[in-house]
Design a protein around this motif. Structure first.
Motif, mmCIF file in Angstrom:
data_model
loop_
_atom_site.group_PDB
_atom_site.id
_atom_site.type_symbol
_atom_site.label_atom_id
_atom_site.label_comp_id
_atom_site.label_asym_id
_atom_site.label_seq_id
_atom_site.Cartn_x
_atom_site.Cartn_y
_atom_site.Cartn_z
ATOM 1 N N PRO A 1 -8.135 34.642 -3.933
ATOM 2 C CA PRO A 1 -8.395 35.035 -5.168
ATOM 3 C C PRO A 1 -9.766 35.881 -5.240
ATOM 4 O O PRO A 1 -9.778 36.832 -6.180
ATOM 5 C CB PRO A 1 -8.500 33.679 -5.818
ATOM 6 C CG PRO A 1 -7.815 32.797 -5.166
ATOM 7 C CD PRO A 1 -7.857 33.225 -3.763
ATOM 8 N N LYS B 1 -1.560 38.300 -3.857
ATOM 9 C CA LYS B 1 -1.667 39.456 -3.201
ATOM 10 C C LYS B 1 -2.195 39.321 -1.898
ATOM 11 O O LYS B 1 -1.572 39.841 -0.667
ATOM 12 C CB LYS B 1 -2.199 40.337 -3.888
ATOM 13 C CG LYS B 1 -2.230 41.650 -3.199
ATOM 14 C CD LYS B 1 -2.832 42.949 -4.106
ATOM 15 C CE LYS B 1 -2.512 44.277 -3.490
ATOM 16 N NZ LYS B 1 -3.483 45.537 -4.142
ATOM 17 N N GLN C 1 -10.831 43.801 -6.067
ATOM 18 C CA GLN C 1 -10.018 44.930 -6.305
ATOM 19 C C GLN C 1 -9.978 45.455 -7.945
ATOM 20 O O GLN C 1 -9.770 46.898 -7.888
ATOM 21 C CB GLN C 1 -8.570 44.959 -5.504
ATOM 22 C CG GLN C 1 -8.382 44.960 -4.060
ATOM 23 C CD GLN C 1 -7.228 44.844 -3.564
ATOM 24 O OE1 GLN C 1 -6.344 44.505 -4.344
ATOM 25 N NE2 GLN C 1 -6.799 45.853 -2.593
ATOM 26 N N GLY C 2 -10.129 44.696 -8.690
ATOM 27 C CA GLY C 2 -9.993 44.811 -10.114
ATOM 28 C C GLY C 2 -10.828 45.704 -10.524
ATOM 29 O O GLY C 2 -10.692 46.896 -11.215
ATOM 30 N N GLY D 1 -10.960 44.811 -0.425
ATOM 31 C CA GLY D 1 -11.138 43.774 -1.198
ATOM 32 C C GLY D 1 -11.364 42.362 -0.204
ATOM 33 O O GLY D 1 -12.079 41.622 -0.610
ATOM 34 N N ASP E 1 -8.305 39.477 -4.172
ATOM 35 C CA ASP E 1 -8.002 40.004 -5.472
ATOM 36 C C ASP E 1 -8.350 40.615 -6.319
ATOM 37 O O ASP E 1 -8.582 41.691 -7.179
ATOM 38 C CB ASP E 1 -6.835 39.152 -6.071
ATOM 39 C CG ASP E 1 -5.487 38.808 -5.175
ATOM 40 O OD1 ASP E 1 -5.568 39.111 -3.937
ATOM 41 O OD2 ASP E 1 -4.681 38.191 -5.711
ATOM 42 N N GLN E 2 -9.665 39.484 -6.914
ATOM 43 C CA GLN E 2 -10.714 40.004 -8.071
ATOM 44 C C GLN E 2 -11.662 41.303 -7.608
ATOM 45 O O GLN E 2 -11.657 42.062 -8.539
ATOM 46 C CB GLN E 2 -11.532 38.695 -8.233
ATOM 47 C CG GLN E 2 -12.683 38.948 -9.510
ATOM 48 C CD GLN E 2 -13.736 39.605 -8.861
ATOM 49 O OE1 GLN E 2 -14.264 39.781 -7.805
ATOM 50 N NE2 GLN E 2 -14.282 40.480 -9.767
ATOM 51 N N ARG F 1 -6.423 35.567 -13.523
ATOM 52 C CA ARG F 1 -5.512 36.445 -13.430
ATOM 53 C C ARG F 1 -5.583 37.069 -11.913
ATOM 54 O O ARG F 1 -4.572 37.744 -11.516
ATOM 55 C CB ARG F 1 -5.248 37.562 -14.260
ATOM 56 C CG ARG F 1 -6.906 38.454 -14.281
ATOM 57 C CD ARG F 1 -6.656 39.545 -15.301
ATOM 58 N NE ARG F 1 -7.887 40.524 -15.331
ATOM 59 C CZ ARG F 1 -9.326 40.317 -15.682
ATOM 60 N NH1 ARG F 1 -9.520 39.302 -16.457
ATOM 61 N NH2 ARG F 1 -10.173 41.283 -15.698
ATOM 62 N N ALA F 2 -6.687 36.984 -11.256
ATOM 63 C CA ALA F 2 -6.697 37.249 -9.982
ATOM 64 C C ALA F 2 -6.241 36.038 -9.058
ATOM 65 O O ALA F 2 -7.144 35.155 -8.678
ATOM 66 C CB ALA F 2 -8.306 37.701 -9.694
ATOM 67 N N THR F 3 -5.096 35.913 -8.943
ATOM 68 C CA THR F 3 -4.229 34.717 -8.503
ATOM 69 C C THR F 3 -4.457 34.498 -7.058
ATOM 70 O O THR F 3 -4.593 33.287 -6.562
ATOM 71 C CB THR F 3 -3.015 34.685 -9.058
ATOM 72 O OG1 THR F 3 -2.433 35.914 -8.015
ATOM 73 C CG2 THR F 3 -2.752 34.943 -10.384
ATOM 74 N N GLY G 1 -7.551 30.608 -8.789
ATOM 75 C CA GLY G 1 -7.662 31.907 -9.350
ATOM 76 C C GLY G 1 -9.030 32.556 -9.572
ATOM 77 O O GLY G 1 -9.965 31.406 -9.478
ATOM 78 N N ASN G 2 -9.474 33.624 -9.801
ATOM 79 C CA ASN G 2 -10.619 34.254 -10.183
ATOM 80 C C ASN G 2 -10.405 34.979 -11.613
ATOM 81 O O ASN G 2 -9.277 35.090 -11.900
ATOM 82 C CB ASN G 2 -11.093 35.250 -9.118
ATOM 83 C CG ASN G 2 -12.175 34.327 -8.288
ATOM 84 O OD1 ASN G 2 -13.330 34.787 -8.207
ATOM 85 N ND2 ASN G 2 -11.806 33.441 -7.507
#
Length: 427
Positions: free
Chosen positions: A127, A123, A133-134, A211, A130-131, A118-120, A112-113
């Motif tokens: 990771p 998706k 995009q946050g 992302g 996913d990170q 939580r950026a597992t 994860g990140n």
């Protein structure tokens, strides 16, 4: 941490490493770079990814004034703050999708990140993607209200100077979206954009590709350089000083640093990442200057445990992981734009010096507790004490706290870590 890695024999020489001129970016990497440095991709058009992840500061926070205090960077809305220090965006891409293994009867989470994992990567299968995009949509970071705002601004900011590689050059048709005339107003006012389902689906696909493009840049040789003195030593180009060599030996042995900041070469032959992407509670004290306390005096950062509690399939593991934060890479740990520049360390930036951090690892359980739990690092060092941990549960007492290092060994550890900054030579 991972027991197999505890038993690793450290090999200093013999790892071949390709050198030469800097490598050109692939089209998707160049696109990701343009996005990474684009301040237009924020509510006030004043903040990019690089605002908090600056290469000159080791891909983390570049403002020494902020680093000296609460270390939490303001968002596009300058009165909005998160609650953690920006982690390094370099050497983050090899992190696996968040999962766990069972070790000694306990669940050990890896990957994860973000500090809390939580950026597992579930998706987008990555990771780092996913990170990426946050922050665009986080109200205390870049603060845009809708992925459509990000996609629209990427699609409409493609001058050759800003975007040498256009979004559509990499992802054909990504910008073929029917944008409503009210879009710009919606983005500026913080409202969702009115799109029909077909165009919303296109936006979501394009946002996923944004992302992935940022992650591609973060995985490129421009970010993950492997150009430190440590890498030059591995390649047989130079030798460590006597103090640096001693520091490596302490790092791998008495200091127990390599238990989590592993020295193993990667499976693809690249040198060590200096992290095993696990999570740990070091017993770090509160940072009294964290701006989160201005609005929430009772704030406690529960780290991985706080995230796991939100996931039904992981909730049973939450209590055992309360207070644990991601083990960061030590690459670029001392990278800074100049002498006198203050960096900050650990998830809340409590530590302002490597010397203080190493002393904490060595003496956390030896020195008495400071009378004031909000005693800053410099005062704690002067007083010969350490404040109580921010989270008392799950503190690692096996691999730090009473290491028995001499002052010379502490200094040698710091000297070794200073060899991990990229830019010592060119690839």
């Amino acid at each position: 941490m991972i027991s197999a890695k505890h038993r690793t024999t450290v090999l200093l020489m013999g790892l071949a490493m390709a050198t030469g001129t800097a490598q050109a970016l692939e089209p998707v990497e160049q696109l990701g770079k343009s996005i990474f440095f684009d301040k237009q991709l924020s509510l006030k058009k004043n903040q990019s990814c690089a605002t908090c992840h600056d290469p000159k500061a080791g891909w983390t926070g570049p403002n020494p004034g902020i680093n000296k205090k609460g270390v939490v960077y303001p968002g596009s809305i300058k009165t909005a703050f998160g609650d953690r220090k920006p982690p390094s965006s370099a050497y983050a891409t090899p992190a696996p999708i968040l999962d766990y293994i069972v070790e000694d009867g306990d669940a050990l989470f890896i990957g994860g990140n973000f500090w809390d994992g939580r950026a597992t990567g579930e998706k987008l299968g990555n990771p780092a993607a996913d990170q990426a995009q946050g922050p665009f949509l986080n109200p205390v970071e870049q603060a845009l209200p809708d992925p459509a705002c990000v996609v629209y601004r990427v699609c409409n900011a493609q001058t050759p100077a800003q975007y040498p590689v256009a979004f559509g050059d990499v992802y054909a048709g990504a910008c073929d979206i029917n944008w409503p005339g009210t879009l710009d107003r919606s983005c500026k006012s913080g409202d969702m954009v009115d799109l029909d389902q077909e165009d919303r689906d296109k936006v979501n696909a394009a946002y996923d590709n944004i992302g992935l493009a940022v992650a591609a840049y973060e995985a490129s040789p421009e970010v993950n350089q492997y150009t430190s003195k440590y890498d030059a030593v591995l390649a047989g180009q130079v030798e460590f000083t006597a103090e640096e060599q001693t520091g490596l030996e302490v790092f791998a042995g008495k200091g127990q640093c390599a238990a989590c900041h592993v020295l193993d070469p990667q499976g693809n032959g690249d040198p060590a990442l200096f992290t095993d992407y696990t999570f740990d509670n070091l017993g770090v004290p509160k940072n009294a200057d964290n701006p989160v306390y201005d609005t929430n005096p009772d704030f406690v950062d529960f780290g991985l445990g706080g995230f796991l509690a939100l996931r039904p399939e992981y909730a049973a593991f939450a209590d055992a992981n309360i207070g644990k934060q991601k083990v960061p890479t030590l690459r670029n740990v001392d990278q800074r734009p100049g002498n006198g520049f203050t960096k900050a360390y650990t998830h809340n930036g409590y530590f302002k010096t490597l010397e203080g951090l190493v002393n904490f690892y060595n003496t956390r359980d030896v020195k008495p507790a400071c009378p004031d739990p909000l005693t800053p690092e410099a005062d704690a060092l002067a007083q010969g004490c350490w404040p109580a941990p921010e989270v008392a549960e799950n503190v690692n007492t096996d691999e730090l706290g009473n290491l028995g290092l001499t002052p010379a060994e502490e200094a040698a550890l710091v000297a070794f870590m200073k060899t991990l900054s990229d830019g010592y030579f060119e690839r």
